[in-house]
Motif scaffolding. Structure first.
Motif, short mmCIF file in Angstrom:
data_model
loop_
_atom_site.label_atom_id
_atom_site.label_comp_id
_atom_site.label_asym_id
_atom_site.label_seq_id
_atom_site.Cartn_x
_atom_site.Cartn_y
_atom_site.Cartn_z
N THR A 98 0.87 -1.17 0.00
CA THR A 98 0.00 0.00 0.00
C THR A 98 0.90 1.22 0.00
OG1 THR A 98 -1.67 -1.16 1.29
CG2 THR A 98 -1.77 1.26 1.29
N VAL A 99 0.71 2.12 -0.95
CA VAL A 99 1.49 3.35 -0.99
C VAL A 99 0.88 4.31 0.04
CG1 VAL A 99 2.22 5.30 -2.40
CG2 VAL A 99 2.10 3.02 -3.41
N VAL A 100 1.68 4.66 1.03
CA VAL A 100 1.23 5.58 2.06
C VAL A 100 1.39 7.01 1.57
CG1 VAL A 100 1.58 6.37 4.44
CG2 VAL A 100 1.82 3.95 3.88
N THR A 101 2.55 7.31 1.00
CA THR A 101 2.80 8.64 0.47
C THR A 101 3.96 8.62 -0.52
OG1 THR A 101 3.24 10.96 1.06
CG2 THR A 101 4.29 9.30 2.40
N VAL A 102 3.90 9.52 -1.51
CA VAL A 102 4.93 9.66 -2.53
C VAL A 102 5.16 11.15 -2.74
CG1 VAL A 102 5.56 9.26 -4.94
CG2 VAL A 102 4.13 7.61 -3.76
N GLY A 103 6.40 11.56 -2.78
CA GLY A 103 6.69 12.97 -3.06
C GLY A 103 8.08 13.36 -2.59
N THR A 104 8.32 14.66 -2.59
CA THR A 104 9.63 15.15 -2.16
C THR A 104 9.71 15.25 -0.64
OG1 THR A 104 8.88 17.42 -2.47
CG2 THR A 104 10.08 16.39 -4.31
N ASP A 105 8.57 15.31 0.04
CA ASP A 105 8.51 15.32 1.50
C ASP A 105 7.39 14.39 1.95
OD1 ASP A 105 8.77 15.80 4.19
OD2 ASP A 105 7.80 17.75 4.13
N PRO A 106 7.70 13.10 2.09
CA PRO A 106 6.65 12.13 2.40
C PRO A 106 6.29 12.04 3.88
CG PRO A 106 8.72 11.00 2.19
CD PRO A 106 8.99 12.45 1.88
N CYS A 107 6.87 12.89 4.70
CA CYS A 107 6.66 12.78 6.15
C CYS A 107 5.36 13.47 6.56
CB CYS A 107 7.86 13.37 6.88
SG CYS A 107 9.40 12.55 6.42
N THR A 108 4.26 12.84 6.24
CA THR A 108 2.94 13.38 6.55
C THR A 108 2.61 13.16 8.02
OG1 THR A 108 1.88 11.28 6.03
CG2 THR A 108 2.13 12.86 4.21
N VAL A 109 1.51 13.72 8.46
CA VAL A 109 1.05 13.55 9.84
C VAL A 109 0.82 12.07 10.12
CG1 VAL A 109 -0.81 14.06 11.44
CG2 VAL A 109 0.06 15.86 9.95
N GLU A 110 0.21 11.36 9.17
CA GLU A 110 -0.04 9.92 9.35
C GLU A 110 1.26 9.16 9.56
OE1 GLU A 110 -1.62 5.97 6.94
OE2 GLU A 110 -1.68 7.91 5.94
N VAL A 111 2.26 9.47 8.74
CA VAL A 111 3.55 8.78 8.85
C VAL A 111 4.20 9.09 10.20
CG1 VAL A 111 5.90 8.67 7.91
CG2 VAL A 111 3.94 8.66 6.36
N ARG A 112 4.25 10.35 10.57
CA ARG A 112 4.87 10.74 11.84
C ARG A 112 4.14 10.13 13.04
NH1 ARG A 112 8.51 15.09 11.26
NH2 ARG A 112 8.37 16.09 9.23
N ALA A 113 2.84 9.95 12.94
CA ALA A 113 2.07 9.45 14.07
C ALA A 113 2.07 7.93 14.18
CB ALA A 113 0.63 9.95 13.97
N THR A 114 2.23 7.22 13.06
CA THR A 114 2.04 5.76 13.13
C THR A 114 3.26 4.93 12.76
OG1 THR A 114 1.12 5.76 10.89
CG2 THR A 114 -0.44 5.95 12.72
#
Length: 170
Positions: A142-158
């Motif tokens: 499952t792709v959680v995030t793709v980009g130049t800054d993938p550190c989203t709130v979801e990523v940081r929290a989980t």
């Protein structure tokens, strides 16, 4: 009469100054006994803080047991083909249909894993590298995030703490 008042003022000031001496040590408060108790006064000390040893790895998380994918969350290691860079690229192509076809997108940094999380860097022709965060088993990424800054709130929290360090999310 003035002399008596002056002497009285000086003596009173002396008593006040001796009563107000500054203590440099902190003394714990005393527990007052009840009126019926004959126990002596006992100082109440603050609770002793628990001392825990820090993990050797600054990005290590408390859990060190392997996840369902076989990688512990307490550390980050190369995925060794589970999943491969090609599997991550295929998962990204499913959600990002506007990527260049053919050799326009290549794996710049092979996936690293922590628990069920993977971090991969893709090279895109005439563009900045894409940082990809995926999750799950190699067969069903499952792709959680793709980009130049993938550190989203979801990523940081989980995501596991060790993973956040590897993905430069700290």
């Amino acid at each position: 009469m003035r002399t008596g008042a002056a002497v009285l003022a000086i003596v009173s000031l002396g008593f006040l100054l001796t009563a107000c001496k500054h203590e440099t040590e902190t003394v714990p408060p005393l527990v007052k006994p009840s009126l019926l108790s004959q126990e002596p006064l006992v100082p109440v000390l603050p609770p002793t803080p628990e001392i825990t040893t820090a993990p050797a790895d600054p990005y290590a998380s408390p859990s060190s047991s392997p996840s369902a994918t076989g990688f512990p969350e307490s550390q980050v290691s190369y995925c060794n083909g589970r999943p491969s860079g090609a599997q991550v690229l295929a998962a990204v192509r499913r959600v990002r249909t506007n990527l260049p076809a053919g050799n326009g997108v290549t794996v710049q940094k092979e996936p690293v894993c922590s628990g069920s999380w993977q971090y991969t860097v893709l090279s895109v022709a005439d563009s900045e590298p894409l940082r990809v965060i995926t999750k799950g088993s190699p067969g069903s990424l499952t792709v959680v995030t793709v980009g130049t800054d993938p550190c989203t709130v979801e990523v940081r929290a989980t995501a596991p703490i060790a993973f956040l360090g590897a993905a430069d999310c700290n």
